[in-house]
Every structure is written in structure tokens, then in C-alpha cells.
Design a protein around this motif. Structure first.
Motif, PDB file in Angstrom:
ATOM      1  N   TYR A 290       0.829  -1.209   0.000  1.00  0.00           N
ATOM      2  CA  TYR A 290       0.000   0.000   0.000  1.00  0.00           C
ATOM      3  C   TYR A 290       0.859   1.253   0.000  1.00  0.00           C
ATOM      4  O   TYR A 290       0.521   2.249  -0.637  1.00  0.00           O
ATOM      5  CB  TYR A 290      -0.980  -0.013   1.174  1.00  0.00           C
ATOM      6  CG  TYR A 290      -2.186  -0.868   0.882  1.00  0.00           C
ATOM      7  CD1 TYR A 290      -3.206  -0.387   0.068  1.00  0.00           C
ATOM      8  CD2 TYR A 290      -2.284  -2.168   1.360  1.00  0.00           C
ATOM      9  CE1 TYR A 290      -4.301  -1.169  -0.245  1.00  0.00           C
ATOM     10  CE2 TYR A 290      -3.372  -2.958   1.060  1.00  0.00           C
ATOM     11  CZ  TYR A 290      -4.384  -2.451   0.250  1.00  0.00           C
ATOM     12  OH  TYR A 290      -5.458  -3.225  -0.062  1.00  0.00           O
TER      13      TYR A 290
ATOM     14  N   THR B   6      -8.442  -4.101  -2.478  1.00  0.00           N
ATOM     15  CA  THR B   6      -8.934  -3.744  -1.145  1.00  0.00           C
ATOM     16  C   THR B   6     -10.350  -4.255  -0.901  1.00  0.00           C
ATOM     17  O   THR B   6     -10.685  -4.666   0.202  1.00  0.00           O
ATOM     18  CB  THR B   6      -8.863  -2.213  -0.948  1.00  0.00           C
ATOM     19  OG1 THR B   6      -7.549  -1.800  -1.295  1.00  0.00           O
ATOM     20  CG2 THR B   6      -9.147  -1.824   0.477  1.00  0.00           C
TER      21      THR B   6
ATOM     22  N   THR C  56      -7.326   4.120   0.821  1.00  0.00           N
ATOM     23  CA  THR C  56      -6.940   4.046  -0.589  1.00  0.00           C
ATOM     24  C   THR C  56      -8.120   3.700  -1.501  1.00  0.00           C
ATOM     25  O   THR C  56      -8.027   3.851  -2.703  1.00  0.00           O
ATOM     26  CB  THR C  56      -5.835   2.988  -0.826  1.00  0.00           C
ATOM     27  OG1 THR C  56      -6.353   1.704  -0.470  1.00  0.00           O
ATOM     28  CG2 THR C  56      -4.604   3.281  -0.007  1.00  0.00           C
TER      29      THR C  56
ATOM     30  N   THR D 100      -3.565 -11.228   0.638  1.00  0.00           N
ATOM     31  CA  THR D 100      -4.895 -10.813   1.091  1.00  0.00           C
ATOM     32  C   THR D 100      -5.257 -11.526   2.390  1.00  0.00           C
ATOM     33  O   THR D 100      -5.830 -10.915   3.299  1.00  0.00           O
ATOM     34  CB  THR D 100      -5.938 -11.081  -0.002  1.00  0.00           C
ATOM     35  OG1 THR D 100      -5.489 -10.487  -1.215  1.00  0.00           O
ATOM     36  CG2 THR D 100      -7.284 -10.490   0.360  1.00  0.00           C
TER      37      THR D 100
ATOM     38  N   ILE E  29      -5.214   1.413   4.867  1.00  0.00           N
ATOM     39  CA  ILE E  29      -5.586   0.556   3.746  1.00  0.00           C
ATOM     40  C   ILE E  29      -6.924   0.991   3.134  1.00  0.00           C
ATOM     41  O   ILE E  29      -7.048   1.170   1.929  1.00  0.00           O
ATOM     42  CB  ILE E  29      -5.653  -0.920   4.203  1.00  0.00           C
ATOM     43  CG1 ILE E  29      -4.224  -1.431   4.499  1.00  0.00           C
ATOM     44  CG2 ILE E  29      -6.336  -1.796   3.160  1.00  0.00           C
ATOM     45  CD1 ILE E  29      -4.154  -2.789   5.144  1.00  0.00           C
TER      46      ILE E  29
ATOM     47  N   SER F 207       0.098   2.874  -3.493  1.00  0.00           N
ATOM     48  CA  SER F 207      -0.979   3.828  -3.268  1.00  0.00           C
ATOM     49  C   SER F 207      -0.479   5.157  -2.725  1.00  0.00           C
ATOM     50  O   SER F 207      -0.910   6.215  -3.166  1.00  0.00           O
ATOM     51  CB  SER F 207      -2.008   3.256  -2.292  1.00  0.00           C
ATOM     52  OG  SER F 207      -2.627   2.137  -2.845  1.00  0.00           O
ATOM     53  N   TYR F 208       0.448   5.105  -1.736  1.00  0.00           N
ATOM     54  CA  TYR F 208       0.866   6.362  -1.097  1.00  0.00           C
ATOM     55  C   TYR F 208       1.993   7.050  -1.852  1.00  0.00           C
ATOM     56  O   TYR F 208       2.022   8.278  -1.917  1.00  0.00           O
ATOM     57  CB  TYR F 208       1.195   6.131   0.379  1.00  0.00           C
ATOM     58  CG  TYR F 208      -0.088   5.929   1.166  1.00  0.00           C
ATOM     59  CD1 TYR F 208      -0.783   7.019   1.682  1.00  0.00           C
ATOM     60  CD2 TYR F 208      -0.644   4.670   1.311  1.00  0.00           C
ATOM     61  CE1 TYR F 208      -1.986   6.862   2.355  1.00  0.00           C
ATOM     62  CE2 TYR F 208      -1.853   4.492   1.978  1.00  0.00           C
ATOM     63  CZ  TYR F 208      -2.514   5.595   2.495  1.00  0.00           C
ATOM     64  OH  TYR F 208      -3.711   5.443   3.146  1.00  0.00           O
TER      65      TYR F 208
END
Lengths: 304, 310
Positions: free
Chosen positions: A29, B169, B118, B93, B115, A33-34
Motif C-alpha cells: 500500500y 482492497t 486508498t 490478502t 488501507i 498507493s501512497y
């Protein structure tokens, strides 16, 4: 604070294996994402790959100003809203109606067959769906034949700007209506049967029962899903658009996300495209927050 | 037994007819593709309107499609992506879902927030593209008997369409919901017996949540099978292209790939090119139809779990 940190270090020591396990997930992540969230600062820079993100000169809001004053801004905004709201208008009620009709079928095997078959298109890949659309609507294709018989117009339908949104929305309903009905069917099956029996004894007809019992019972589900859909009102994905559009239909088909793709990855105006994308992300985020606020007010349920 | 009113009977007849029509509208396009793919190309192309059986019978389109090297390599790449990607996705996951479902971990909340956030905000396509372009993994390697780490940039490798999307996610939340429904007492008794997190996750939670794991495995499998966009921006080398991207090339970009119709009579090329497209659609869809019964069983379950809190 200090006590808190002490507790935390104790927790990490005690559960180090859990923290160690989850590390790759956190890194995933963080990086995918970041890091891109940080990378979005090139929206405010005159980005040059040679200088990199940090050293590229800062230009403030220039890219945003360029976008807002260009002819593309209104076009892509209008198209995004148009595609999204048309999809909402026709695509939202369709699975509710389908679920109601399926639940009215008296023969169980028939209901199951209808379900199995209408779920199927959900699993067919977007490329295949769009390939089929293109084959059927091109000159000589089966849908185009019918269209030509009715209107006398023989051009390839995907080249007609007036037809892009109808094709996009109808094919979307064809693909997703069955799948979308699952959640309503589940809500319907949870409705107390005694209510119907009582209503029947009181002499209420089936139609009356639908409006007095069925719809109110599944209303929370409908409202939650409606708000969720509203939350993505300006979020039209680029994949299906890119597969179906062409320069002849840009005036109705080009949306924000497809514009970002073209500007950034085909014309290599990275900084400008990032600015447009960031504008879209911020607006989407604001819409989601408002949708969640609405959901809390109306339904007493938060979306997260 | 209450006697049905005549309006009720009318409604039921209408409903039955409408549902039958819906089934027909759903299935006919697929049937049409099938019939077109087996038709004799020249007869098919001069035909107008509906097909109820193939026009003549010809397998030339399938022979051409199967001979196409890109379709074979597309299948190979897609299977690699599904198997390697699927395994990695399910593993990560499960770990993430386990972490997010442990109530006693102090950092559970901030990490869960990091998490879930996002799902609602992202840097956008271009910064993501840069992140992937710059991503380098270090593989343990042996050079002249010495143990070294070899740097490998994932751009233009199949890992570029696996690693950057290996955790979804939404799937993570679905699995976390499943893990949370397992009673705490089972885990506690294992802990008393001295089991650590690793044992609890892999020996207790995952076997107990088999059905949930199946759901997300299928979600990931179908996701990898259908994906084409990341491949189009991260795989420059077309021998690496997955099936869907090859299909896009055949169906939507090139009207008739010259290598596929090489050797066909010039006057028939257009026609053969058309039926090849239909045959390609069939080839790329039949595998999904085979696993569809399985998919349907588990997917419906997944929709329900996801709906509880998503």
C-alpha cells in the motif's frame, strides 16, 4: 504518551510475528498507493523526467488553469456527468425491477434458470463485450442491419456521436442487470412472509402488496446502493471508454479518465495529465464524503 | 389455496413471457457469435439479419485463430498471470485480512485506516504509472558461485501486471469479514496450546474460512483473466501480452491481422477476417463458461459477504 509508546512497543514485541507478516501488505500500500499520492505533486510542477519529481521547477496552478480554460474541460466534464447520470437513470432501477419480477415467478426452476442466465454476462470480459459491440454495430453487423432497416442510416454506429452513450449504457445494463439483482433478491427473501399473508387476508392485491410491503422492506438496501452509486457520479472508468471510443465520437465519449490517459500516456504531458487526474480524485473524494454524510443522515448507516 | 384473480393470471403470463424474452436477449448475442464463427466466411459476410444455424459449416476461422502465435502466447501469459498472481494475491490478502481482523493488535486501527483510505482517494493514473515504471525487485541469484541480489525492474515483465495490483482492497474487506465471523474461542484455545500468529492463520483460520478463501480466489482469478489495461501500458513486448490484450488487437484495433489471413484467396480475406474475430471471441470465452457453475456458486456468496459491510 510515553505510557502509550511503552504499551505499543510491548504489543509489537509480543505480536512481532503478526507485524512481520503484515509488512509486505503495508509496503504494497505504501508503494503502490501512497507513493503515487506523493507523486501527484508533479501536477504543480513543470515536470521533466531528467530532473525528476523533486528538482522539477514549481509552477503552481498553471496546469489546472490551462485545463479549466481549455475547450476540453467542459467537454469531458459534460460527458462524464452525462454518461454517469444516464447510467444511473436507466441502470439503477433495472436490477430492482428484475429482482421483483424474478421473485414473482411461481416456478422455482424457472426463476433459477433466469438467474443463472442473466448473471452470465457479468463474467464475460470487457474486451470480449466491447469486441462484440463493435462487431454487431459496424457496417454489416447484425444490430447495424436492424438499425439501418429502421432509420435508413448505414454508417457504423460506433462512429456516430449521438449513439455512443446509448450503446455504452444499454450494453452495461445487458452485462450487469442480472448480477445487480442478486443483492435485491437477498433483501426480498428476508421480508417476513407473515406480512404478505396478513395483507392477503385483509384483501390487498399483489400490486398493493408490492407498494405497501415489498418496496418499503427493501428500501434501506435501495437507498444505500443509490448513495453508493451517487458517490461515484464523476468516476467513469477509462477501460470501457477506451475500448469503444474513437476520435469521431470524442465530443460525446471522451470522459475525464480517458482524457487523462490520452494526455499522459499517449501525448506524454505527464504534469498536465496528473493535474487533471488530481482534480478528478479530489472531486470524487468530496462526493464520496458527502454521500457518506447523506447515508448517515438518511439511513443511519455509514458506508464504512 | 386462494383462487387466483384473472388480473393475477394475466400478470403471471406477462411476467413469464417477459422473462423468457430477457433470457433470449441475454443468450442470443452469444449464440450468434458461436454460429457466425462456424459459418462459411463468404456466405456469412453477405448475409443480413439473424442467424439460427451456421451458414454452411467451416472451421477455417478456428484453424486460423489457433495457428496465430499471439493467441497461443496470450493463453500462456494469461495462465502464468492467473497462477502466480492468484497465489500471491490470496496469500497477501489472507495476511492482510488476518491482521485487520485481530482485535487485540494495537496498530490494527491505524493500519486498517491506511488501507481503506486508498479505496476513496488515490494519486491517479500517471503517478501510479511512474511508481510501477520505477519499481525494482531484488532476486537472489548465484553468479560464479557467489550469492548476490540481482536487480530486476518489473517494467515489461509479467510481474508488472501482477505485483502492482496483487491486493484488491474490496477483496481484502470481503475476506476480513469472513475471518471476523470465526469465533474468538477457537483462536484462544490454540494460543493456550502455544500457537503463534503463523500457526493460527495458516493452520486454523484459513482452513476454517475455506469458503471465503474460495470466493476471493475466484474473484482474483476472474480479475486477472479479464485484465488488459495494465498490460497495455506496462508490457511493451507483445510476446508478453495476455490473451485479452491480444483479443483487443484482433477485435478492436486491427480489422484483419495480416499474418492470420496469409495464404487466403485475396477475394476472401475480408470474409475470413470477420469469422476469425468471432472464433477468437469463442476461444476466449469458452474457458469462462467451463468454470461458470463453480463461479456462480461462490460469487453469489461473495456478493452477500461484501454487502454486509463494504
Amino acid at each position: 504518551m510515553k505510557a502509550h509508546l511503552k504499551l505499543l512497543s510491548k504489543d509489537i514485541k509480543k505480536n512481532y510475528s503478526a507485524y512481520l507478516l503484515v509488512l509486505p501488505v503495508i509496503l504494497f500500500y505504501a508503494y503502490f498507493s501512497y507513493v503515487p499520492m506523493y507523486g501527484a505533486v508533479i501536477a504543480f510542477k513543470d515536470y521533466s523526467p531528467a530532473l525528476g519529481i523533486v528538482k522539477s521547477p514549481f509552477v503552481g496552478l498553471e496546469h489546472f488553469r490551462n485545463f479549466f480554460s481549455s475547450v476540453y474541460f467542459l467537454r469531458v466534464l459534460k460527458n462524464t456527468i452525462n454518461i454517469s447520470l444516464t447510467g444511473l437513470l436507466f441502470g439503477f432501477p433495472a436490477p430492482i425491477i428484475l429482482a421483483l419480477l424474478i421473485s414473482e415467478l411461481t416456478k422455482k426452476w424457472f426463476a433459477r434458470t433466469v438467474q443463472t442466465i442473466t448473471y452470465l454476462p457479468h463474467f464475460i470480459s470487457l474486451v470480449v463485450i466491447c469486441g462484440m459491440i463493435s462487431q454487431f454495430t459496424t457496417t454489416g453487423g447484425i444490430i447495424q442491419n436492424i438499425y439501418a432497416a429502421v432509420t435508413g442510416n448505414t454508417i457504423s454506429m460506433l462512429n456516430d456521436p449521438k449513439l455512443f452513450v446509448p450503446i455504452y449504457v444499454v450494453s452495461g445494463i445487458w452485462q450487469e442487470v442480472g448480477w445487480g439483482s442478486i443483492i435485491y433478491l437477498a433483501a426480498l427473501s428476508a421480508v417476513d412472509h407473515e406480512l404478505y399473508e396478513a395483507a392477503t387476508i385483509d384483501g390487498a392485491g399483489r400490486l398493493k402488496q408490492i407498494f405497501a410491503i415489498t418496496l418499503p422492506s427493501i428500501m434501506p438496501t435501495i437507498v444505500t446502493l443509490f448513495i453508493l452509486r451517487l458517490g461515484s457520479a464523476l468516476n467513469v472508468g477509462h477501460e470501457k471508454i477506451i475500448l469503444l471510443y474513437n476520435p469521431m465520437t470524442y465530443e460525446t465519449s471522451d470522459v475525464i479518465s480517458s482524457f487523462v490517459y490520452r494526455a499522459g500516456l499517449q501525448s506524454f504531458k505527464y504534469d498536465y495529465a496528473t493535474a487533471v487526474g488530481l482534480f478528478n480524485s479530489v472531486i470524487n473524494f468530496a462526493i464520496v464524503l458527502s454521500a457518506n454524510y447523506m447515508s448517515k443522515k438518511i439511513n443511519n448507516t455509514s458506508l464504512w | 389455496m386462494i383462487k387466483k384473480s384473472s388480473s393475477r393470471i394475466m400478470f403471471e403470463v406477462f411476467n413469464g413471457v417477459f422473462m423468457t424474452a430477457l433470457v433470449a436477449v441475454t443468450l442470443y448475442p452469444l449464440l450468434y457469435v458461436m454460429l457466425a464463427s462456424f459459418s462459411e466466411p463468404v456466405r456469412f459476410i453477405s448475409h443480413k439479419g439473424f442467424l439460427l444455424r451456421p451458414l454452411g459449416f467451416s472451421t477455417v476461422a478456428y484453424k486460423r485463430a489457433f495457428d496465430h502465435p499471439m493467441i497461443a502466447s496470450g493463453f500462456k501469459n494469461t495462465f502464468f498471470i492467473i497462477i502466480v498472481g492468484g497465489a500471491l494475491s490470496v496469500l497477501l490478502t489472507s495476511i492482510g485480512a488476518y491482521f485487520m481482523s485481530r482485535k487485540n493488535l494495537m496498530l490494527r486501527k491505524p493500519i486498517s485506516f491506511m488501507i481503506i483510505f486508498t479505496m476513496f482517494f488515490g494519486g491517479g493514473l500517471i503517478p501510479f504509472y511512474f511508481a510501477v515504471r520505477n519499481f525494482t525487485i531484488f532476486i537472489p541469484w548465484i553468479v560464479n558461485g557467489a550469492f548476490v541480489f540481482k536487480a530486476l525492474n518489473i517494467y515489461n515483465t509479467l510481474f508488472a501486471v501482477i505485483i502492482p495490483v496483487c491486493i484488491n482492497t474490496y477483496n481484502l474487506i470481503v475476506l476480513r469479514t469472513g475471518f471476523m465471523s470465526i469465533p474468538d474461542s477457537i483462536e484462544e484455545s490454540a494460543k493456550i496450546d502455544g500457537a503463534g500468529h503463523l500457526t493460527v492463520l495458516f493452520k486454523i483460520i484459513m482452513p476454517l474460512a475455506k469458503a471465503n478463501i474460495a470466493v476471493i480466489t475466484l474473484y482474483y482469478g476472474v480479475g486477472y483473466w479479464n485484465s488488459w489495461f495494465n498490460a497495455s501500458i506496462f508490457l511493451a513486448d507483445n510476446t508478453l501480452h495476455p490473451l485479452q490484450l491480444v483479443l483487443r488487437q484482433i477485435l478492436l484495433i486491427n480489422s484483419a491481422d495480416s499474418s492470420m489471413i496469409a495464404g487466403v484467396d485475396v477475394s476472401d480475406r475480408l470474409a475470413v477476417g470477420e469469422t476469425i474475430k468471432y472464433a477468437s471471441i469463442v476461444i476466449a470465452t469458452v474457458p469462462i463458461l467451463f468454470v461458470y457453475p463453480l463461479l456462480q456458486k461462490y460469487f453469489v456468496k461473495g456478493v452477500m459477504v461484501g454487502a454486509v459491510k463494504g
